[in-house]
Design an enzyme around this catalytic site. Sequence first.
Site, PDB file in Angstrom:
ATOM      1  N   GLY A  71       0.824  -1.208   0.000  1.00 21.69           N
ATOM      2  CA  GLY A  71       0.000   0.000   0.000  1.00 21.69           C
ATOM      3  C   GLY A  71       0.856   1.255   0.000  1.00 21.69           C
ATOM      4  N   THR A  72       1.959   1.204   0.719  1.00 19.90           N
ATOM      5  CA  THR A  72       2.835   2.384   0.796  1.00 19.90           C
ATOM      6  C   THR A  72       3.376   2.742  -0.584  1.00 19.90           C
ATOM      7  OG1 THR A  72       3.442   1.793   3.059  1.00 19.90           O
ATOM      8  CG2 THR A  72       4.928   3.287   1.901  1.00 19.90           C
ATOM      9  N   ASN A 150      -7.495   3.996   9.366  1.00 19.87           N
ATOM     10  CA  ASN A 150      -6.976   2.764   9.966  1.00 19.87           C
ATOM     11  C   ASN A 150      -7.089   2.748  11.487  1.00 19.87           C
ATOM     12  OD1 ASN A 150      -4.980   4.798   9.007  1.00 19.87           O
ATOM     13  ND2 ASN A 150      -3.622   3.744  10.420  1.00 19.87           N
ATOM     14  N   GLN A 178      -7.729   0.337   3.935  1.00 19.78           N
ATOM     15  CA  GLN A 178      -8.557  -0.257   4.991  1.00 19.78           C
ATOM     16  C   GLN A 178      -9.990  -0.506   4.529  1.00 19.78           C
ATOM     17  OE1 GLN A 178      -7.580  -1.450   7.832  1.00 19.78           O
ATOM     18  NE2 GLN A 178      -5.526  -0.578   8.009  1.00 19.78           N
ATOM     19  N   SER A 198      -4.044  -2.736  -0.382  1.00 18.59           N
ATOM     20  CA  SER A 198      -2.919  -3.556   0.091  1.00 18.59           C
ATOM     21  C   SER A 198      -3.383  -4.966   0.434  1.00 18.59           C
ATOM     22  CB  SER A 198      -2.303  -2.896   1.322  1.00 18.59           C
ATOM     23  OG  SER A 198      -1.327  -3.743   1.886  1.00 18.59           O
ATOM     24  N   GLY A 199      -2.621  -5.965  -0.002  1.00 20.87           N
ATOM     25  CA  GLY A 199      -3.035  -7.360   0.171  1.00 20.87           C
ATOM     26  C   GLY A 199      -3.190  -7.790   1.612  1.00 20.87           C
ATOM     27  N   HIS A 200      -2.261  -7.345   2.480  1.00 17.80           N
ATOM     28  CA  HIS A 200      -2.259  -7.942   3.820  1.00 17.80           C
ATOM     29  C   HIS A 200      -3.361  -7.436   4.728  1.00 17.80           C
ATOM     30  CE1 HIS A 200       0.063  -4.919   6.411  1.00 17.80           C
ATOM     31  NE2 HIS A 200       0.253  -4.421   5.221  1.00 17.80           N
ATOM     32  N   THR A 236      10.386  -7.393 -11.925  1.00 22.59           N
ATOM     33  CA  THR A 236       9.765  -8.699 -12.185  1.00 22.59           C
ATOM     34  C   THR A 236       8.626  -8.943 -11.198  1.00 22.59           C
ATOM     35  OG1 THR A 236      11.865  -9.502 -13.005  1.00 22.59           O
ATOM     36  CG2 THR A 236      10.251 -11.178 -12.389  1.00 22.59           C
ATOM     37  N   CYS A 324       4.859   4.754  21.554  1.00 20.85           N
ATOM     38  CA  CYS A 324       5.699   3.545  21.663  1.00 20.85           C
ATOM     39  C   CYS A 324       5.161   2.288  20.986  1.00 20.85           C
ATOM     40  CB  CYS A 324       6.042   3.205  23.106  1.00 20.85           C
ATOM     41  SG  CYS A 324       6.747   4.594  23.952  1.00 20.85           S
TER      42      CYS A 324
HETATM   43  N1  PLP Z   1      -2.733   3.137   4.148  1.00 21.26           N
HETATM   44  C1  PLP Z   1      -3.430   2.736   5.222  1.00 21.26           C
HETATM   45  C2  PLP Z   1      -4.725   3.387   5.539  1.00 21.26           C
HETATM   46  C3  PLP Z   1      -2.942   1.698   6.033  1.00 21.26           C
HETATM   47  O1  PLP Z   1      -3.642   1.314   7.101  1.00 21.26           O
HETATM   48  C4  PLP Z   1      -1.703   1.108   5.700  1.00 21.26           C
HETATM   49  C5  PLP Z   1      -1.125   0.056   6.557  1.00 21.26           C
HETATM   50  O2  PLP Z   1      -1.371  -0.004   7.743  1.00 21.26           O
HETATM   51  C6  PLP Z   1      -1.029   1.545   4.550  1.00 21.26           C
HETATM   52  C7  PLP Z   1      -1.570   2.571   3.807  1.00 21.26           C
HETATM   53  C8  PLP Z   1       0.285   0.952   4.128  1.00 21.26           C
HETATM   54  O3  PLP Z   1       0.089  -0.303   3.551  1.00 21.26           O
HETATM   55  P1  PLP Z   1       1.319  -1.351   3.478  1.00 21.26           P
HETATM   56  O4  PLP Z   1       1.489  -1.876   4.876  1.00 21.26           O
HETATM   57  O5  PLP Z   1       0.854  -2.402   2.530  1.00 21.26           O
HETATM   58  O6  PLP Z   1       2.493  -0.605   3.009  1.00 21.26           O
END
Ligand code: PLP
Length: 386
Positions: A71-72, A150, A178, A198-200, A236, A324
């Site tokens: 996602g980043t 999030n 999210q 984002s997949g995870h 790739t 923290c």
């Molecule tokens: N954007 C949001 C709203 C998220 O909650 C997150 C991850 O917590 C991300 C972007 C980043 O995604 P990734 O962990 O796949 O880089």
Amino acid sequence: MKNIYLDNNATTAVAPEVIEAMAPYFKEHWGNPSSMHAFGGHVKRAIDEARQQVAELIHADPSEIIFTSCGTESDNTAIRGGVEAVEGHLNIITTRVEHPAVLGPCRYLGERGHRVYEINVDSSGQLDMVQLGAALRDGPALTSVMWANNETGVVFPIPEICEMVKAAGGVFHTDAVQAAGKFPIDVRQVPVDMLSLSGHKLHAPKGIGILYIRRGTRLQPFMLGGHQEDNRRAGTENVPYIVGLGCAAQLAQKHMAEEANAVSRLRDRLEAGLLSTCPDSRVNGDRVHRLPNTTNISFEYIEGESILMDMSEVGIAASSGSACTSGSLEPSHVLRAMGVPFTAVHGSVRFSLSRYTTIEEVDYTLKQLPPIVARLRAISPFVKKG
Ligand code: PLP
């Protein structure tokens, strides 16, 4: 020892179906999709199928989807690549409550001469639409507003925001990391220019994401080199993870309505139970326009970290908006932007559920947490005694 996972906005368990779908692409079909021979052909078709499956989740055309590493990366590509693709100057409009994956590139561009507007939210975490309108009138802009938060789960009115941006003639990106898989998204009806996923966060592995790019949107690729992804993202392809994301997208779409229903009922049970048994507790954020799986609760006058540590002792995992635990030295920028009082920011805990959360797990949490809160309150230096 129990092992109860209520931190699904951080990451989700990979679905067994996803693992099964991915396995052949480690064991047998490990070819390079760019190869002209049969080893390449098979995996190329698997990527095409996954692209189709992800496209269906958001009602896009498969040609409008590129796979990224997370996602980043998708957020960075959209913001930096969207700004760089345009000759001349663009303002950047975002919100104070975005994920660092959006705030980071926006502030980076701000340091390089772009005017950046970070729009405020009110105490419920909803966006100041008047301020947004004013920023949009200040010149051509790329606007990036998340679909769902999030930390609080608050859902922004993206259809309305998209309409405002389009009326002002700007480019619109939304971080739907999210949101995707939790409620229906249809890019035919909400004409965003770009969307990150984002997949995870939807039961695929970490290390795979997508960027939706509406046909005709100008974008300078972030990764340069090879011709993969139609020259829009070199490197790739991560074939097993792409296949996994396709499978996860299909599962999310198939079960979305019943899952949202079941998960929100469990979330509401947890929330109502905690509010009624823990004095001085409050929910942070709009409770109506909210993800079905998330509740962010402040237990005033105690430290979120202490609550998490004691929860962990009894086998419950969640996360806190205080310093923290989130790997940052600062308390949650989201709760601070909402004006949540200091004593409540520090005592905030985010519970995020998933399709795998059970009623037994919720009831166990409801049994364990109130005595933890009472014990920590009794030793808190912030609480007035007697
Ligand atoms: N954007 C949001 C709203 C998220 O909650 C997150 C991850 O917590 C991300 C972007 C980043 O995604 P990734 O962990 O796949 O880089």
